[in-house]
Design a protein around this motif. Structure first.
Motif, PDB file in Angstrom:
ATOM      1  N   VAL A 255      63.750 -65.174  15.903  1.00  0.00           N
ATOM      2  CA  VAL A 255      63.964 -63.901  15.131  1.00  0.00           C
ATOM      3  C   VAL A 255      65.153 -63.033  15.852  1.00  0.00           C
ATOM      4  O   VAL A 255      65.933 -62.799  14.881  1.00  0.00           O
ATOM      5  N   GLY A 256      65.120 -63.141  16.991  1.00  0.00           N
ATOM      6  CA  GLY A 256      66.318 -62.271  17.665  1.00  0.00           C
ATOM      7  C   GLY A 256      67.742 -62.971  17.306  1.00  0.00           C
ATOM      8  O   GLY A 256      68.699 -62.287  17.184  1.00  0.00           O
ATOM      9  N   PHE A 258      68.580 -65.131  14.654  1.00  0.00           N
ATOM     10  CA  PHE A 258      68.689 -65.172  13.165  1.00  0.00           C
ATOM     11  C   PHE A 258      69.627 -64.601  12.572  1.00  0.00           C
ATOM     12  O   PHE A 258      70.625 -65.300  11.745  1.00  0.00           O
ATOM     13  N   LYS A 259      70.067 -63.270  12.586  1.00  0.00           N
ATOM     14  CA  LYS A 259      71.163 -62.569  11.958  1.00  0.00           C
ATOM     15  C   LYS A 259      72.339 -62.141  13.055  1.00  0.00           C
ATOM     16  O   LYS A 259      73.230 -61.468  12.689  1.00  0.00           O
ATOM     17  N   GLN A 263      75.580 -59.619  12.521  1.00  0.00           N
ATOM     18  CA  GLN A 263      75.567 -58.210  13.310  1.00  0.00           C
ATOM     19  C   GLN A 263      76.706 -58.418  14.326  1.00  0.00           C
ATOM     20  O   GLN A 263      77.310 -57.313  14.492  1.00  0.00           O
ATOM     21  N   LEU A 360      64.284 -63.704   6.056  1.00  0.00           N
ATOM     22  CA  LEU A 360      63.448 -63.130   7.378  1.00  0.00           C
ATOM     23  C   LEU A 360      62.447 -62.464   7.137  1.00  0.00           C
ATOM     24  O   LEU A 360      61.337 -62.748   8.085  1.00  0.00           O
ATOM     25  N   MET A 364      58.732 -63.136   8.829  1.00  0.00           N
ATOM     26  CA  MET A 364      58.179 -62.434   9.846  1.00  0.00           C
ATOM     27  C   MET A 364      56.813 -61.942   9.319  1.00  0.00           C
ATOM     28  O   MET A 364      55.833 -61.716  10.038  1.00  0.00           O
ATOM     29  N   MET A 380      59.181 -57.272  15.680  1.00  0.00           N
ATOM     30  CA  MET A 380      60.012 -58.406  15.111  1.00  0.00           C
ATOM     31  C   MET A 380      61.258 -57.568  14.432  1.00  0.00           C
ATOM     32  O   MET A 380      62.292 -58.132  14.532  1.00  0.00           O
ATOM     33  N   VAL A 381      61.266 -56.789  13.614  1.00  0.00           N
ATOM     34  CA  VAL A 381      62.379 -55.977  13.178  1.00  0.00           C
ATOM     35  C   VAL A 381      63.611 -55.522  14.324  1.00  0.00           C
ATOM     36  O   VAL A 381      64.552 -55.692  14.241  1.00  0.00           O
ATOM     37  N   ALA A 384      65.036 -58.539  15.679  1.00  0.00           N
ATOM     38  CA  ALA A 384      66.054 -58.951  14.667  1.00  0.00           C
ATOM     39  C   ALA A 384      67.284 -58.136  14.855  1.00  0.00           C
ATOM     40  O   ALA A 384      68.648 -58.874  14.361  1.00  0.00           O
ATOM     41  N   ASN A 385      67.333 -57.125  15.300  1.00  0.00           N
ATOM     42  CA  ASN A 385      68.563 -56.134  15.329  1.00  0.00           C
ATOM     43  C   ASN A 385      69.147 -55.864  16.809  1.00  0.00           C
ATOM     44  O   ASN A 385      70.348 -55.598  16.523  1.00  0.00           O
ATOM     45  N   THR A 418      70.648 -71.007  17.015  1.00  0.00           N
ATOM     46  CA  THR A 418      69.889 -70.794  16.112  1.00  0.00           C
ATOM     47  C   THR A 418      69.161 -72.006  15.447  1.00  0.00           C
ATOM     48  O   THR A 418      68.124 -72.275  15.251  1.00  0.00           O
TER      49      THR A 418
END
Length: 439
Positions: A255-256, A258-259, A263, A360, A364, A380-381, A384-385, A418
């Motif tokens: 999750v961390g 993924f994006k 970012q 995502l 999640m 998790m949010v 993810a950021n 990833t």
């Protein structure tokens, strides 16, 4: 605007194309659009562009503006108080139920904070402004955490992508009004009117909360047995109990990451546009207006694809899309000041972002235990950021040491970890999705 929250999810099927129409057509989808609007509306006026523009317009120095903007970190730390949202009612509004009591309180807090900020005079001293920014950011982050929990609890896993897409639609419209809308109002009528206008618009999500139904009661036996301290550690213990330590850690790392490719370039986007020869008007039109609608299109595309094909395959598509969309910025580097290149890059980037965001969220949501929805999803949010945000802070040094083109290529390659982790998770994801929701 009542939702179908009390309907038993198990009696409805959201699979296939008929399921897609059913998921997007539920009253819950409309409710999530309005609640998403309420979450997006205050973000720029209290934590980003609109606030920084107002402060600069009032004569504050850049250092002070940068420090005040740190209030937005409340949005990344909401998992710290989310256990209280899972464990307790907000008693003064307890007649609304656990989720809606906190949601209405948070929305009222946002509205009050925006009204207070309307009458603050930054040029006379920043401390009152900082205090109200912190208060409103806390209320806004709490609103986000409760809305996420509400969405997960009103529909089954296979309808989550549709609700995430309609939430994104509302959220992006909120961003437009809280950004461009507030700036237009400030230009014509001043900052007081602009912030009062944003506060007045919070009446829409407030009304949605009052008219919607509380999610169907869950058998939250674990929650009733735990004490105050247990409210903080039980959500994390539950996550690893459901998934195992090794697999649970792998899920959180995935999750961390993924994006991450998207970012890591965020901080450099604005300077890159200017250095490529585009005007501020070009940036506003292409990136801030057209780009938002491209992102909404990507979110709905993601919602449709996840509903039709499941989120496991779409995780692969989304991860590749986010990474490859970074290479679209090479068009701008190779064709500076060409507006067609700007539109092409923004289309690829924002559609990929929207698609990945919906995918995502659906993934999640499938991992959360409904005894601890707000806490686990907020954690998790944040994961993810955070990695991409911190790495983005160092991105300027990499550009200075090489070039923008090299930076975009390297950012795309950061998808490799990833993909490797997804390959390891692939045969295990389906089993993990089913377990937590059973509570």
């Amino acid at each position: 605007m009542s939702t179908d929250a009390t309907a038993a999810p198990a009696r409805r099927s959201y699979k296939g194309w008929a399921g897609i129409r059913r998921a997007f057509g539920t009253p819950s989808a409309l409710t999530m659009a309005v609640l998403g609007f309420g979450c997006g509306l205050p973000f720029l006026p209290i934590a980003s562009m609109t606030l920084s523009t107002r402060l600069r317009d009032s004569g504050l120095d850049l250092g002070s503006i940068g420090l005040i903007s740190l209030a937005s970190f409340f949005y990344l730390l909401k998992f710290l108080w989310a256990p209280l949202l899972d464990r307790y009612l907000f008693k003064p509004l307890g007649f609304l139920g656990r989720r809606r009591s906190w949601l209405l309180a948070a929305q009222l807090g946002v509205a009050v904070g925006l009204v207070a900020l309307a009458f603050v005079r930054p040029e006379l001293g920043v401390m009152p402004l900082v205090g109200w920014v912190l208060f409103t950011s806390f209320a806004g982050a709490t609103q986000d955490a409760v809305v996420d929990a509400y969405r997960i609890e009103i529909a089954p896993v296979d309808a989550q992508a549709a609700l995430a897409a309609t939430y994104t639609l509302g959220y992006r419209i909120g961003l437009i009004l809280g950004g461009a809308g507030a700036l237009y109002l400030a230009d014509f009528a001043g900052w007081t009117v602009a912030y009062l206008g944003m506060a007045a618009l919070m009446a829409l999500p407030l009304l949605a909360t009052v008219l919607s139904r509380e999610p169907a009661a869950q058998e939250l036996t674990v929650q009733r047995r735990i004490d105050f301290l247990g409210a903080f550690w039980q959500p994390f213990a539950s996550f690893f109990r459901n998934n195992g330590v090794t697999f649970g850690l792998a899920l959180l790392v995935f999750v961390g990451l993924f994006k991450f490719p998207d970012q890591v370039i965020g901080v450099m986007a604005g300077p890159f546009y200017l250095d490529s020869g585009y005007t501020k008007a070009d940036i506003a039109t292409v990136s801030k207006l057209y780009g938002i609608w491209a992102g909404i299109g990507g979110a709905f595309l993601g919602g449709i694809c996840v509903a039709a094909f499941g989120f496991r395959r779409m995780l692969l598509v989304a991860a590749l899309g986010v990474a490859l969309s970074n290479l679209a910025f090479l068009l701008m580097a190779q064709h500076p000041s060409q507006i067609w290149a700007f539109y092409a890059a923004i289309t690829a980037d924002n559609v990929a972002q929207g698609f990945a965001g919906t995918t995502l969220v659906a993934f999640m949501s499938s991992l959360t235990d409904r005894n601890f929805t707000a806490t686990q999803f907020a954690l998790m949010v944040s994961l993810a950021n955070l990695p991409g945000k911190f790495a983005g802070g160092l991105s300027g040094y990499l550009v200075e040491a090489s070039s923008y083109s090299t930076f975009f290529v390297l950012s795309a390659l950061t998808v490799i970890p990833t993909l490797l982790l997804l390959a390891w998770l692939w045969p295990r994801i389906r089993e993990a999705a089913a377990a937590p929701g059973a509570g």
